[in-house]
Enzyme design. Structure first.
Site, short mmCIF file in Angstrom:
data_model
loop_
_atom_site.label_atom_id
_atom_site.label_comp_id
_atom_site.label_asym_id
_atom_site.label_seq_id
_atom_site.Cartn_x
_atom_site.Cartn_y
_atom_site.Cartn_z
N TYR A 59 0.84 -1.19 0.00
CA TYR A 59 0.00 0.00 0.00
C TYR A 59 0.89 1.25 0.00
CZ TYR A 59 -3.99 -2.93 1.54
OH TYR A 59 -4.98 -3.88 1.65
N LEU A 209 -18.43 -1.18 2.15
CA LEU A 209 -19.18 -0.08 1.54
C LEU A 209 -18.95 -0.02 0.03
CD1 LEU A 209 -18.67 2.71 4.21
CD2 LEU A 209 -20.58 1.12 3.96
N GLY A 212 -17.13 2.98 -1.30
CA GLY A 212 -17.87 4.23 -1.27
C GLY A 212 -19.14 4.22 -2.08
N GLY A 216 -22.77 6.35 -1.72
CA GLY A 216 -23.16 7.30 -2.75
C GLY A 216 -22.04 8.14 -3.30
#
Length: 332
Positions: A59, A209, A212, A216
């Site tokens: 990362y 999620l 994102g 939304g």
């Protein structure tokens, strides 16, 4: 609130029922982030009861481990379970070079991670992907040697299918499989989840999620933003997926929470062997995640989610075609 604990498999440690995913803090993968705020977020999460902190040595080309290491200097090391993925190859520009699971590479990756993190051990160490050129038995065997030497406490896996899970587990107990799992990504329910439960392996679920999407949000203007190339965020796919997510609003409203919070609560409700790992870059997001964990969805709620958003309804793959082809977990 007092953070609930869950155990990682039958042989793993107890960890917080919510994990902190640190990937977004490095490399601009979701747009630029602030190092000081990232470190403050890690510290605040641990203060709030989060003990599972997830990172990867690739990362940001090591940047993420350095950030986590900065936070660890201010924390009780024994209060944190570090989950680290290894094996991803990068070039100086951040481009991908595949995955390396050779035993010599395992030892090399681990040596550098321990220095960047400023610690003498890693709690859960896992290959980020399956190296198609190296039998999983060799990769896991090398990590098992590091367990024996005291540098690693437990072994995990990431994004692999049932056959690979069984072969790895036969070499050394596997405590968890890290894999994408959300109301939009339910592929593990076909086979992988049952295999893990048979073997006593937990699921640490990322992408809760959907990067994102469930909240939304879409791609930023940053060209390195992963979502600019993700099929689920493109054209008609994005329009369809946002309309699917809207179907969950009435269920979320029952508890006075957002659809994103409902998505976290949904993953947490799938079993005591499933831990949602939620990516955050700002302290302000923590309270929303804690509130989501406090929601106890009923069987009727879960049935309503299934009816509103059946498995397989999402438009577009979760990665671009080349990346999907490299996922052992997607092989049928």
């Amino acid at each position: 609130m007092t953070m609930k604990q869950k155990r990682l498999g039958t042989t793993g440690p107890s960890v917080s029922a919510l994990g902190l995913g640190c990937m977004g803090m490095s490399g601009g993968i979701y747009g630029q982030s602030d190092d000081a705020e990232s470190v403050a977020t890690i510290l605040a999460a641990v203060e709030g009861g989060v003990t599972l902190v997830d990172t990867g040595d690739f990362y940001g080309n090591g940047h993420n481990e350095l950030l986590v290491g900065r936070a660890l200097k201010e924390l009780d090391r024994d209060a944190v379970q570090l989950s680290v993925k290894f094996g991803g190859l990068r070039d100086p520009a951040g481009g991908w070079g595949g995955f390396d699971g050779r035993p010599a590479a395992v030892r090399n990756f681990l040596a550098y991670s321990l220095v960047r993190l400023g610690t003498d051990h890693i709690d859960v160490y896992r290959p980020a992907r399956l190296d198609p050129a190296v039998p999983i038995e060799e990769t896991v065997g090398a990590v098992a040697e590091m367990v024996e030497a005291g540098y690693v406490r437990h072994i995990g896996l990431s994004e692999v299918g049932s056959e690979t899970i069984r072969r790895a587990h036969a070499v050394h107990p596997i405590v968890d499989l890290q894999i994408e799992y959300s109301v939009l990504s339910r592929g593990i329910e076909d086979d992988i989840l049952a295999t893990c439960r048979e073997l006593g392996i937990a699921i640490t679920a990322y992408g809760v999620l959907s990067r994102g999407l469930i909240a939304g949000t879409g791609p930023t203007a940053d060209p390195s933003d992963f979502r600019a190339h993700s099929p689920r965020f493109q054209g008609e796919n994005l329009t369809r997926n946002l309309s699917l997510i809207d179907r969950l609003s009435p269920i979320a409203q029952r508890y006075g929470i957002s659809v994103a919070q409902l998505a976290i609560a949904w993953v947490a409700a799938q079993g005591e062997d499933i831990v949602p790992v939620v990516g955050m870059r700002k302290r302000s997001r923590l309270d929303d995640a804690y509130a989501a964990l406090a929601v106890e969805l009923t069987p009727a709620d879960l049935a309503d989610v299934d009816a509103a958003l059946p498995a397989g309804e999402v438009a577009g793959a979760r990665y671009a075609e080349a990346q999907m082809a490299a996922l052992d977990s997607e092989r049928k």
